[in-house]
Motif scaffolding. Structure first.
Motif, PDB file in Angstrom:
ATOM      1  N   ARG A  38       0.837  -1.194   0.000  1.00 12.82           N
ATOM      2  CA  ARG A  38       0.000   0.000   0.000  1.00 12.82           C
ATOM      3  C   ARG A  38       0.874   1.247   0.000  1.00 12.82           C
ATOM      4  O   ARG A  38       2.028   1.208   0.437  1.00 12.82           O
ATOM      5  N   GLN A  39       0.295   2.310  -0.507  1.00 11.87           N
ATOM      6  CA  GLN A  39       1.005   3.583  -0.534  1.00 11.87           C
ATOM      7  C   GLN A  39       0.017   4.705  -0.269  1.00 11.87           C
ATOM      8  O   GLN A  39      -0.954   4.870  -1.026  1.00 11.87           O
ATOM      9  N   ALA A  40       0.274   5.442   0.783  1.00 14.32           N
ATOM     10  CA  ALA A  40      -0.530   6.607   1.117  1.00 14.32           C
ATOM     11  C   ALA A  40       0.142   7.849   0.546  1.00 14.32           C
ATOM     12  O   ALA A  40       1.357   7.847   0.313  1.00 14.32           O
ATOM     13  N   PRO A  41      -0.615   8.912   0.312  1.00 12.41           N
ATOM     14  CA  PRO A  41      -0.019  10.148  -0.242  1.00 12.41           C
ATOM     15  C   PRO A  41       1.135  10.646   0.614  1.00 12.41           C
ATOM     16  O   PRO A  41       1.028  10.732   1.838  1.00 12.41           O
ATOM     17  N   GLU A  46       4.645   0.368   1.109  1.00 17.63           N
ATOM     18  CA  GLU A  46       5.030  -0.560   2.163  1.00 17.63           C
ATOM     19  C   GLU A  46       4.306  -1.895   2.006  1.00 17.63           C
ATOM     20  O   GLU A  46       3.162  -1.949   1.531  1.00 17.63           O
ATOM     21  N   LEU A  47       4.989  -2.948   2.414  1.00 21.39           N
ATOM     22  CA  LEU A  47       4.406  -4.289   2.339  1.00 21.39           C
ATOM     23  C   LEU A  47       3.385  -4.455   3.452  1.00 21.39           C
ATOM     24  O   LEU A  47       3.685  -4.206   4.627  1.00 21.39           O
ATOM     25  N   VAL A  48       2.204  -4.887   3.096  1.00 25.00           N
ATOM     26  CA  VAL A  48       1.130  -5.112   4.060  1.00 25.00           C
ATOM     27  C   VAL A  48       1.073  -6.583   4.479  1.00 25.00           C
ATOM     28  O   VAL A  48       1.059  -6.909   5.657  1.00 25.00           O
ATOM     29  N   THR A  91      -6.046   4.122   5.064  1.00 28.90           N
ATOM     30  CA  THR A  91      -6.346   4.761   3.791  1.00 28.90           C
ATOM     31  C   THR A  91      -5.105   4.816   2.918  1.00 28.90           C
ATOM     32  O   THR A  91      -4.066   5.324   3.328  1.00 28.90           O
ATOM     33  N   ALA A  92      -5.218   4.258   1.713  1.00 33.53           N
ATOM     34  CA  ALA A  92      -4.074   4.187   0.805  1.00 33.53           C
ATOM     35  C   ALA A  92      -4.511   3.541  -0.507  1.00 33.53           C
ATOM     36  O   ALA A  92      -5.608   2.988  -0.598  1.00 33.53           O
ATOM     37  N   GLN A 120      -8.081   1.837  -4.667  1.00 36.45           N
ATOM     38  CA  GLN A 120      -8.089   2.804  -3.574  1.00 36.45           C
ATOM     39  C   GLN A 120      -8.963   2.333  -2.419  1.00 36.45           C
ATOM     40  O   GLN A 120     -10.112   1.934  -2.613  1.00 36.45           O
ATOM     41  N   VAL A 121      -8.414   2.431  -1.215  1.00 40.69           N
ATOM     42  CA  VAL A 121      -9.159   2.157   0.007  1.00 40.69           C
ATOM     43  C   VAL A 121      -9.168   3.443   0.834  1.00 40.69           C
ATOM     44  O   VAL A 121      -8.109   3.998   1.134  1.00 40.69           O
TER      45      VAL A 121
END
Length: 125
Positions: A38-41, A46-48, A91-92, A120-121
Motif C-alpha cells: 500500500r502507498q498513502a499520499p 510498504e508491504l502489508v 487509507t491508501a 483505492q481504500v
C-alpha cells in the motif's frame, strides 16, 4: 508478462471491513509468491501482507496483524486480502504484487517485481 488486476476497494467507515481481490494471468509459475502493498499520499510504498505459493506461510506487517488476512486460490490464480477493523490510517492505494520465486513454503518480503494498477481504500466517517 504478468497481468495483475485488483478490485474491491472503496470507501468504508472506521471499524468496517473490505475484501480486496487480485486476478493474476500470464507468465505465472506455481512457486511464485504474492503480496499486497500500500502507498498513502506522501509516503513510501510498504508491504502489508504476503503469502507463499503453497499458502502455508504468510507474513503480516505489525500494523495489520490481527485485522487483515491474506489468502490465495492457485486453481483460479487469485489473491485476496480480507481487511477488518479498518482505521483511517489504512487509507491508501493498495497494490497486488507478485515475485517469481522458487521456494513454495517461504515468503519473501522484498523483490516483488510485478504490480497491478492499484485499488483505492478510503477509511473515513
Amino acid at each position: 508478462q504478468v497481468q495483475l488486476v485488483e478490485s474491491g476497494g472503496g470507501l468504508v467507515q472506521p471499524g468496517g471491513s473490505l475484501r480486496l481481490s487480485c486476478a493474476a494471468s500470464g507468465n505465472i509459475f506455481s512457486t511464485d509468491a504474492m503480496g499486497w502493498y500500500r502507498q498513502a499520499p506522501g509516503k513510501e510504498r510498504e508491504l502489508v501482507a504476503a503469502i507463499s505459493s503453497s499458502g502455508a506461510s504468510a507474513y503480516y506487517a505489525d500494523f495489520v496483524k490481527g485485522r487483515f488476512a491474506i489468502s490465495r486460490d492457485n486453481a483460479k490464480n487469485t489473491l485476496s486480502l480480507q481487511m477488518n477493523s479498518l482505521k483511517p490510517e489504512d487509507t491508501a492505494m493498495y497494490y497486488c504484487a507478485l515475485r517469481h520465486w522458487s521456494y513454495a513454503d517461504l515468503v519473501p518480503k522484498t523483490g516483488y517485481d510485478c504490480w497491478g494498477q492499484g485499488t483505492q481504500v478510503t477509511v473515513s466517517s
